[in-house]
Write an enzyme that holds these catalytic residues in place. Structure first.
Site, PDB file in Angstrom:
ATOM      1  N   PHE A  14     -39.895  24.957  37.014  1.00 20.41           N
ATOM      2  CA  PHE A  14     -38.750  25.649  36.389  1.00 20.41           C
ATOM      3  C   PHE A  14     -37.650  25.797  37.446  1.00 20.41           C
ATOM      4  O   PHE A  14     -37.186  26.898  37.748  1.00 20.41           O
ATOM      5  CB  PHE A  14     -39.161  27.027  35.830  1.00 20.41           C
ATOM      6  N   ASN A  48     -41.775  19.028  30.722  1.00 20.47           N
ATOM      7  CA  ASN A  48     -42.264  20.348  30.336  1.00 20.47           C
ATOM      8  C   ASN A  48     -43.287  20.768  31.399  1.00 20.47           C
ATOM      9  O   ASN A  48     -44.249  20.043  31.646  1.00 20.47           O
ATOM     10  CB  ASN A  48     -42.913  20.243  28.951  1.00 20.47           C
ATOM     11  N   ASP A 108     -41.409  29.850  38.170  1.00 22.40           N
ATOM     12  CA  ASP A 108     -40.340  30.780  37.761  1.00 22.40           C
ATOM     13  C   ASP A 108     -39.930  30.496  36.321  1.00 22.40           C
ATOM     14  O   ASP A 108     -38.812  30.045  36.057  1.00 22.40           O
ATOM     15  CB  ASP A 108     -39.147  30.642  38.724  1.00 22.40           C
ATOM     16  N   CYS A 118     -39.933  37.235  34.476  1.00 20.61           N
ATOM     17  CA  CYS A 118     -38.703  37.999  34.220  1.00 20.61           C
ATOM     18  C   CYS A 118     -38.768  38.687  32.863  1.00 20.61           C
ATOM     19  O   CYS A 118     -37.742  39.090  32.320  1.00 20.61           O
ATOM     20  CB  CYS A 118     -37.471  37.119  34.354  1.00 20.61           C
ATOM     21  N   ASP A 125     -38.025  20.529  35.790  1.00 16.76           N
ATOM     22  CA  ASP A 125     -37.355  21.353  34.772  1.00 16.76           C
ATOM     23  C   ASP A 125     -37.254  20.512  33.506  1.00 16.76           C
ATOM     24  O   ASP A 125     -37.220  19.273  33.569  1.00 16.76           O
ATOM     25  CB  ASP A 125     -35.963  21.802  35.235  1.00 16.76           C
ATOM     26  N   SER A 126     -37.179  21.186  32.358  1.00 16.92           N
ATOM     27  CA  SER A 126     -37.062  20.440  31.096  1.00 16.92           C
ATOM     28  C   SER A 126     -35.603  20.139  30.760  1.00 16.92           C
ATOM     29  O   SER A 126     -35.332  19.411  29.811  1.00 16.92           O
ATOM     30  CB  SER A 126     -37.710  21.240  29.965  1.00 16.92           C
TER      31      SER A 126
HETATM   32  N1  SAH Z   1     -35.995  28.934  39.396  1.00 13.52           N
HETATM   33  C1  SAH Z   1     -34.624  28.932  38.996  1.00 13.52           C
HETATM   34  C2  SAH Z   1     -34.374  29.659  37.689  1.00 13.52           C
HETATM   35  C3  SAH Z   1     -35.270  29.210  36.569  1.00 13.52           C
HETATM   36  S1  SAH Z   1     -34.719  29.680  35.009  1.00 13.52           S
HETATM   37  C4  SAH Z   1     -33.775  29.546  40.112  1.00 13.52           C
HETATM   38  O1  SAH Z   1     -34.338  30.167  41.021  1.00 13.52           O
HETATM   39  O2  SAH Z   1     -32.565  29.389  40.075  1.00 13.52           O
HETATM   40  C5  SAH Z   1     -35.878  28.908  33.985  1.00 13.52           C
HETATM   41  C6  SAH Z   1     -35.728  27.399  33.880  1.00 13.52           C
HETATM   42  O3  SAH Z   1     -36.843  26.928  33.120  1.00 13.52           O
HETATM   43  C7  SAH Z   1     -34.494  26.896  33.165  1.00 13.52           C
HETATM   44  O4  SAH Z   1     -33.828  25.986  34.009  1.00 13.52           O
HETATM   45  C8  SAH Z   1     -35.022  26.134  31.928  1.00 13.52           C
HETATM   46  O5  SAH Z   1     -34.307  24.934  31.684  1.00 13.52           O
HETATM   47  C9  SAH Z   1     -36.435  25.813  32.357  1.00 13.52           C
HETATM   48  N2  SAH Z   1     -37.454  25.679  31.324  1.00 13.52           N
HETATM   49  C10 SAH Z   1     -37.671  26.440  30.234  1.00 13.52           C
HETATM   50  N3  SAH Z   1     -38.806  26.084  29.609  1.00 13.52           N
HETATM   51  C11 SAH Z   1     -39.334  25.051  30.317  1.00 13.52           C
HETATM   52  C12 SAH Z   1     -40.513  24.271  30.214  1.00 13.52           C
HETATM   53  N4  SAH Z   1     -41.406  24.481  29.240  1.00 13.52           N
HETATM   54  N5  SAH Z   1     -40.741  23.318  31.147  1.00 13.52           N
HETATM   55  C13 SAH Z   1     -39.853  23.093  32.142  1.00 13.52           C
HETATM   56  N6  SAH Z   1     -38.731  23.820  32.301  1.00 13.52           N
HETATM   57  C14 SAH Z   1     -38.474  24.790  31.414  1.00 13.52           C
END
Ligand code: SAH
Length: 412
Positions: free
Chosen positions: A247, A295, A316, A356, A268-269
């Site tokens: 993420f 994902n 995250d 979060c 990231d997705s």
């Molecule tokens: N770690 C980042 C913030 C993450 S916010 C930082 O420190 O700046 C959460 C992220 O998860 C978003 O970018 C969103 O696109 C991604 N996301 C949401 N569901 C997801 C999934 N199932 N698999 C991969 N990424 C995902």
């Protein structure tokens, strides 16, 4: 690491126009029940609609006087005729809610930031309840501010907020990111765009010595996840070997880890987020990060099955429990992610794991991870228990202001 001077808000000295009142007339009174009074006395700024017994002569978004049935004054609040949160208390003092009031609150918020954001040019300047300005968010990205007004009352005050920001700080642009679903609860439309100054979208700022380009109009939230700023550098202290950042969004953790690690794989997705992440990587001349659109649940399952190993893993995810009713499924999600991660860590490796979701408490999260550790047959040490960056203040009597949990764990 590079040392960067904090971007101090430059104050304009011209205060000639500051004391124009926002409200000229005596505000209407709203009468609340004994239960509503109890909430105020307990230090919470929200009064629910069920505790409002009379609100004659009010308009949506009015600043109102909060009184009990004996007409005793309890404070000034923002009134909403739509939300279940009918009143958001601004002050217990009997004083005008005017431009001077906004100046005082915003300057106090900025003064606190000056103490705590050394090295950061992007931070939350005003954090709603945490800065005693409920339903107002102002994020600062260098010489630009992004504003969210999340109640009818704050929407009405928006022009004054923008004027105060421009008067107090040397800003190139003020943008609004009011394209958020919570505005629906207030009967407010979703909207975004430039409120003042020049139209700006991309802004490049430094965080902990790393340059990040934030897309203020196109990015998620207000462009960045500023609440993780301090956790990015905390994670960097422990990072080693082969790292995985799940993420990653625009690479907040990945690019911090890259300084210490042999290689980083960041997932990231969102393709748009990864495009910005790649741009951030190039801005910093970093070459040991690989970005992958996937994902994270699928990726982690497959990587675990293929016997992949890492020395540092960051998790995250977005909030899994937006409502209390989602708690059980959220905890299953956290357990699944953490189980996969713990299985893939080499001995001595670090897991930086976040939630979060306000509804998932730190103890819920620790419990889910303990179950994951037992299932993974790993012994785990809690190295640090962290939360959101200090520019997102936690108000002692307002539990909703404490939402981000970030645990740094070590696998023996
Ligand atoms: N770690 C980042 C913030 C993450 S916010 C930082 O420190 O700046 C959460 C992220 O998860 C978003 O970018 C969103 O696109 C991604 N996301 C949401 N569901 C997801 C999934 N199932 N698999 C991969 N990424 C995902």
């Amino acid at each position: 690491m590079l040392q960067i001077a904090a971007l101090t808000p430059e104050r304009n000295k011209d205060t000639s126009n500051l004391y124009a009142t926002v409200i000229d007339m005596e505000p209407p009174a709203v009468t609340i029940s004994a239960h509503g009074i109890d909430r105020i006395v307990s230090g919470h700024p929200w009064v629910y609609r069920t505790d409002v017994s009379a609100s004659p002569a009010t308009e949506p978004g009015d600043v109102v006087r909060v009184v009990d049935r004996r007409k005793h004054f309890w404070g000034h609040a923002l009134y909403s005729d739509k939300s279940q949160i009918a009143l958001r208390l601004l002050t217990r003092e009997d004083r005008p809610i005017d431009r001077a009031f906004l100046v005082e609150r915003i300057v106090a918020a900025a003064d606190f930031r000056n103490q705590i954001v050394a090295g950061a040019q992007a931070y939350r300047l005003v954090a709603s309840e945490g800065d005693l300005l409920p339903s107002l968010v102002v994020d600062r990205y260098g010489d630009c501010c992004v504003v969210q007004t999340l109640s009818q009352g704050m929407e009405r005050l928006k022009p004054d907020v923008v004027a105060v920001l421009r008067e107090q700080f040397a800003l190139r642009s003020v943008v609004e990111r009011n394209d958020v679903a919570v505005r629906e609860l207030e009967g407010l439309p979703e909207q975004k765009g430039t409120l003042a100054g020049e139209p700006v979208s991309d802004v490049t700022v430094e965080e902990n010595g790393i340059r990040f380009c934030f897309d203020l109009l196109g990015g998620q939230k207000t462009g960045g996840f500023l609440d993780q700023r301090e956790n990015h550098s905390a994670a960097q202290q422990y990072a080693r070997g082969r790292a995985l950042d799940c993420f990653t969004y625009t690479g907040g953790f990945a690019l911090s880890l890259a300084q210490q690690c042999k290689s980083v794989l960041a997932i990231d997705s969102s393709a748009e987020a990864l495009n910005l992440a790649r741009r951030n990587q190039h801005l910093n001349g970093i070459s040991n990060v690989e970005w992958k659109e996937a994902n994270c649940f699928d990726f982690l399952r497959a990587a675990d099955q293929q016997g992949e190993r890492f020395d540092t893993i960051v998790l995250d995810p977005p909030p899994f429990a937006r409502q209390k009713s989602n708690l059980a499924s959220a905890l299953r999600g956290y357990k699944e992610l953490n189980l996969r991660a713990l299985k893939m860590l080499n001995p001595g490796g670090y897991l930086v794991t976040c939630s979060c979701s306000f509804h998932v408490t730190e103890s819920d999260l620790l419990q889910a991870i303990a179950e994951a550790a037992l299932d993974a047959h790993r012994t785990v040490v809690v190295v640090e228990r962290r939360t959101q960056s200090r520019d997102h203040p936690i108000l002692l009597t307002v539990p909703e202001t404490y939402y981000l949990k970030c645990l740094i764990l070590r696998v023996l």
